[in-house]
Design an enzyme around this catalytic site. Sequence first.
Site, PDB file in Angstrom:
ATOM      1  N   ASP A 248      -6.971  -5.569 -12.779  1.00 38.65           N
ATOM      2  CA  ASP A 248      -6.120  -5.195 -11.646  1.00 38.65           C
ATOM      3  C   ASP A 248      -5.473  -6.455 -11.083  1.00 38.65           C
ATOM      4  OD1 ASP A 248      -4.898  -4.118  -9.445  1.00 38.65           O
ATOM      5  OD2 ASP A 248      -6.731  -3.400  -8.484  1.00 38.65           O
TER       6      ASP A 248
ATOM      7  N   HIS B  67      -3.247  -6.191  -8.631  1.00 40.22           N
ATOM      8  CA  HIS B  67      -3.144  -5.841  -7.209  1.00 40.22           C
ATOM      9  C   HIS B  67      -1.787  -6.197  -6.610  1.00 40.22           C
ATOM     10  CE1 HIS B  67      -5.589  -4.842  -3.475  1.00 40.22           C
ATOM     11  NE2 HIS B  67      -5.989  -3.980  -4.391  1.00 40.22           N
TER      12      HIS B  67
ATOM     13  N   GLU C  14      -3.423  -3.104 -14.366  1.00 43.26           N
ATOM     14  CA  GLU C  14      -3.094  -2.291 -13.190  1.00 43.26           C
ATOM     15  C   GLU C  14      -2.236  -3.072 -12.200  1.00 43.26           C
ATOM     16  OE1 GLU C  14      -5.529  -0.380  -9.420  1.00 43.26           O
ATOM     17  OE2 GLU C  14      -6.588  -0.736 -11.304  1.00 43.26           O
TER      18      GLU C  14
ATOM     19  N   GLU D 268      -0.284   3.519  -7.273  1.00 36.86           N
ATOM     20  CA  GLU D 268      -1.205   3.814  -6.183  1.00 36.86           C
ATOM     21  C   GLU D 268      -0.567   3.703  -4.803  1.00 36.86           C
ATOM     22  OE1 GLU D 268      -3.780  -0.101  -5.126  1.00 36.86           O
ATOM     23  OE2 GLU D 268      -4.021   0.612  -7.180  1.00 36.86           O
TER      24      GLU D 268
ATOM     25  N   ASP E   5      -2.542   8.576  -6.093  1.00 43.07           N
ATOM     26  CA  ASP E   5      -3.550   8.624  -5.029  1.00 43.07           C
ATOM     27  C   ASP E   5      -3.413   9.963  -4.324  1.00 43.07           C
ATOM     28  OD1 ASP E   5      -5.007   8.377  -2.572  1.00 43.07           O
ATOM     29  OD2 ASP E   5      -4.947   6.205  -2.793  1.00 43.07           O
TER      30      ASP E   5
ATOM     31  N   HIS F  21      -6.129   6.955  -8.451  1.00 44.12           N
ATOM     32  CA  HIS F  21      -6.537   5.860  -7.573  1.00 44.12           C
ATOM     33  C   HIS F  21      -7.532   6.412  -6.554  1.00 44.12           C
ATOM     34  CE1 HIS F  21      -5.672   3.130  -3.972  1.00 44.12           C
ATOM     35  NE2 HIS F  21      -6.163   2.323  -4.892  1.00 44.12           N
TER      36      HIS F  21
END
Length: 380
Positions: free
Chosen positions: A188, A190, A214, A240, A263, A290
Amino acid sequence: MKITDVRAVPVRGGRRTYLFVLVDTDEGVLGIGESGLASRGAAVCGALEHLTPLLVGQDPLRTERLWQLMSRGGFFPADRVVASAIAAVDLALWDIKGKALGVPVHLLLGGRVRDRVACYTHVRPAGSGPADVARACAELREAGWRALRLALPASGETFEPRAAVRAGVESFAAAREAVGDDVDLILDAHTRLDPPEAALLCRELEPLRPLFVEDPLRCENLDAYRRLRERTAVPLAAGEQLASKWEFRPLIEDELIDYARIDLCIAGGLTEAAKIAGWCETHYIRVAVHNPLGPVATAAALHFNLACTAFGVQEQPYRPGDLLPEVFPAAPEWRGGSLLPLEGPGLGLPIDLDALAAFRTETWNEPPRLSRSDGSFTNW
């Protein structure tokens, strides 16, 4: 049956605040939902105050009509704050519908297409070095997990992209050596990287066979994924932070990702997520829900994924039952890295309202703040 009230209940659990939403009806059937934007929970509560007069007196079983009313009733399209409020209400409405009909939510979504839902958990090493990461991954493998998520490292409150990429690749290589090929690994980023560093990271990871990378890029300009897609063969996952099927459109239509990070608690709940997932199926894009959230979000994701043909994997940072067991005395069964179905009516998640009130809080999450070495702000 008519809706009589909508109540927002922020609850402190572990290191963060979870925002649960209760929808009451005149027949005593209670629905439970959860919002995914607890870092701006006060704003979501404000949105719920606006939505409540639209909902009181309405038939809770008309989930599609109520979704349209909430999403479009303020004239301006719902943004992330409003969409997160809608998502929480929508989950509660599906919970009510299942309870009223005496069936689990996954049956209302078309029925189970699988018997279990594969999950991945977060790797939280005791230290920051590759050996620490490898040791933590090996322990999680021995505990039964079959998919693990690593993160790009920061140095305290400082994040330097190229240094983080180098360290992230080293740790990923150590993790791969520690767990072998029978455990899927995810990295991830982020949303912390710009396209050059994201491309470097993805190319370096290709020989290490990640399940996906991700959120390598920020979400404001999704067209940037087009350039990244051209520069790497590594599977990409994103979404997400997106709040609607319209925001997902370029990623899906142009096949810029391999996994859609829907999500349920931000992107409009089950009603909207089912539409996004059906769209993904037509483009052979898998859904990787997510889910860094609470027990309600986990239960909703489980029902959704049981019935989702395009399912890939579900995020599950903790073992069900470990978070807020006083409030939610029952949890899905976890076995061998997967969640097993909940068969009770609705979301199948009993709630202790007295315990919920005892855990209520007025504090909200604030994410960590990261800067580069020159002092400029960067994403956490």
